[in-house]
Design a protein around this motif. Structure first.
Motif, PDB file in Angstrom:
ATOM      1  N   GLY A  56       0.826  -1.191   0.000  1.00  0.00           N
ATOM      2  CA  GLY A  56       0.000   0.000   0.000  1.00  0.00           C
ATOM      3  C   GLY A  56       0.862   1.242   0.000  1.00  0.00           C
ATOM      4  N   ALA A  57       0.208   2.396  -0.180  1.00  0.00           N
ATOM      5  CA  ALA A  57       0.924   3.671  -0.203  1.00  0.00           C
ATOM      6  C   ALA A  57       0.016   4.749   0.362  1.00  0.00           C
ATOM      7  CB  ALA A  57       1.350   4.031  -1.621  1.00  0.00           C
ATOM      8  N   SER A  58       0.618   5.765   0.956  1.00  0.00           N
ATOM      9  CA  SER A  58      -0.153   6.876   1.512  1.00  0.00           C
ATOM     10  C   SER A  58      -0.483   7.878   0.417  1.00  0.00           C
ATOM     11  CB  SER A  58       0.657   7.568   2.616  1.00  0.00           C
ATOM     12  OG  SER A  58       1.646   8.411   2.049  1.00  0.00           O
ATOM     13  N   PRO A  71      -2.450   0.160  -3.576  1.00  0.00           N
ATOM     14  CA  PRO A  71      -3.645   0.571  -2.826  1.00  0.00           C
ATOM     15  C   PRO A  71      -3.292   1.708  -1.867  1.00  0.00           C
ATOM     16  CG  PRO A  71      -3.410  -1.812  -2.810  1.00  0.00           C
ATOM     17  CD  PRO A  71      -2.143  -1.266  -3.380  1.00  0.00           C
ATOM     18  N   ARG A  72      -4.247   2.593  -1.589  1.00  0.00           N
ATOM     19  CA  ARG A  72      -3.987   3.773  -0.766  1.00  0.00           C
ATOM     20  C   ARG A  72      -4.590   3.639   0.622  1.00  0.00           C
ATOM     21  NH1 ARG A  72      -0.259   7.560  -3.065  1.00  0.00           N
ATOM     22  NH2 ARG A  72       0.174   6.432  -4.997  1.00  0.00           N
ATOM     23  N   ARG A  82      -7.854   0.378   7.827  1.00  0.00           N
ATOM     24  CA  ARG A  82      -7.343   0.095   6.492  1.00  0.00           C
ATOM     25  C   ARG A  82      -5.979  -0.587   6.570  1.00  0.00           C
ATOM     26  NH1 ARG A  82      -7.936  -1.492   1.412  1.00  0.00           N
ATOM     27  NH2 ARG A  82      -6.816  -0.231  -0.128  1.00  0.00           N
ATOM     28  N   VAL A  83      -5.135  -0.122   7.481  1.00  0.00           N
ATOM     29  CA  VAL A  83      -3.822  -0.737   7.651  1.00  0.00           C
ATOM     30  C   VAL A  83      -3.972  -2.192   8.059  1.00  0.00           C
ATOM     31  CG1 VAL A  83      -1.724  -0.740   9.055  1.00  0.00           C
ATOM     32  CG2 VAL A  83      -2.609   1.420   8.146  1.00  0.00           C
ATOM     33  N   VAL A  84      -4.844  -2.456   9.017  1.00  0.00           N
ATOM     34  CA  VAL A  84      -5.056  -3.835   9.475  1.00  0.00           C
ATOM     35  C   VAL A  84      -5.570  -4.696   8.319  1.00  0.00           C
ATOM     36  CG1 VAL A  84      -6.417  -5.299  11.014  1.00  0.00           C
ATOM     37  CG2 VAL A  84      -5.407  -3.184  11.884  1.00  0.00           C
TER      38      VAL A  84
END
Length: 284
Positions: A56-58, A71-72, A82-84
């Protein structure tokens, strides 16, 4: 405290190490799913050949361009759900941007977070080496390229007169860097006399009286390469009398090349040095 370097080991080895905050971090090494909480760490992960681990990316991640396909997830505030859901084996953070409260919360979901810290230019190649150790890759090439570019710039400006430099994060409010920051070290390495070395710590907020008294010969604003000096005078009319303004030496530099302590800082340093000492560099 400096980041520890973890030797590359076989897959599925439980590893415990200590991060820059002195926190004990345990994780399966090497991790197969990684998230970063700051753009400079994303760039470091790419530089050490572990981009395939990122899941993922910020919203702030924009380099290299291939990061756009990831994915953001939000980092300010951190979207913990979302991180989990992205199920990382390891999260990378920096104490310049991130807080330990999020790390503590993620640990409740068995997601470990490793913190880096960037106070000096040397902390950048050190972080590359550490990141490679954490991820089971190698950083030799990235570290060599970074350090060679830094040394090349230093050689280029050796012996040159040092102009008085004001490096600003923004123009309307003159936020700047204090003496104990890697960004102030960049100005010195680029052959300049950094005026905000007068401020202790990593941050500075010079007022008009300070700026007028110090009379910078060069002003660099981190708001993009194309910067209109008239904006600076609009916000600070008294600055029209400064040598930097009178002599047309107010410049813009891409903030990402300075404010993100990662591989591209070497290019940021070269850009600053070329502005301070154009006679020592070919056209940029």
């Amino acid at each position: 405290m400096r980041e520890s370097s973890i030797p590359i080991t076989a897959p599925s080895t439980d590893t415990t190490t200590t991060d820059a905050l002195g926190r004990t971090v345990a994780f399966a090494h090497p991790p197969s799913r990684v998230l970063t909480l700051a753009p400079n760490l994303t760039e470091i992960v790419f530089a050490v050949g572990a981009a395939d681990r990122l899941v993922g990316a910020s919203p702030s991640d924009n380099y290299p361009p291939s990061v756009q396909a990831l994915p953001r997830y939000s980092t300010f505030p951190l979207d913990r759900e979302r991180v989990v859901a992205l199920a990382p084996d390891l999260v990378l953070a920096t104490d310049q941007v991130n807080g330990t409260a999020d790390a503590d919360a993620l640990l409740g979901f068995d997601i470990p977070t490793y913190f880096f810290s960037f106070l000096t230019l040397d902390d950048i190649p050190r972080a590359m080496t550490t990141a490679a150790g954490l991820l089971g890759t190698r950083a030799d090439s990235a570290v060599h390229a970074f350090e060679e570019q830094i040394e090349r710039v230093k050689r280029s400006v050796a012996g040159a007169a040092r102009p008085r430099v004001l490096l600003l994060i923004g123009d309307e409010v003159p936020y700047a860097f204090g003496r104990d920051s890697y960004a102030s070290e960049m100005v010195r390495a680029a052959g300049g006399a950094n005026l905000t070395d007068a401020f202790d710590g990593q941050a500075a907020l010079p007022n008009d009286e300070f700026v007028l008294t110090q009379a910078p010969e060069v002003i660099i604003v981190l708001v993009g390469e194309r910067y209109d000096p008239a904006r600076l005078v609009e916000y600070h009319p008294a600055w029209a009398s400064l040598p930097a303004v009178r002599n047309g030496r107010v410049f813009g530099v891409d903030a990402d090349l300075v404010s993100r302590p990662g591989p591209r800082v070497a290019s940021g340093l070269e850009r600053i040095a070329a502005l301070l000492h154009p006679d020592r560099f070919t056209a940029q």
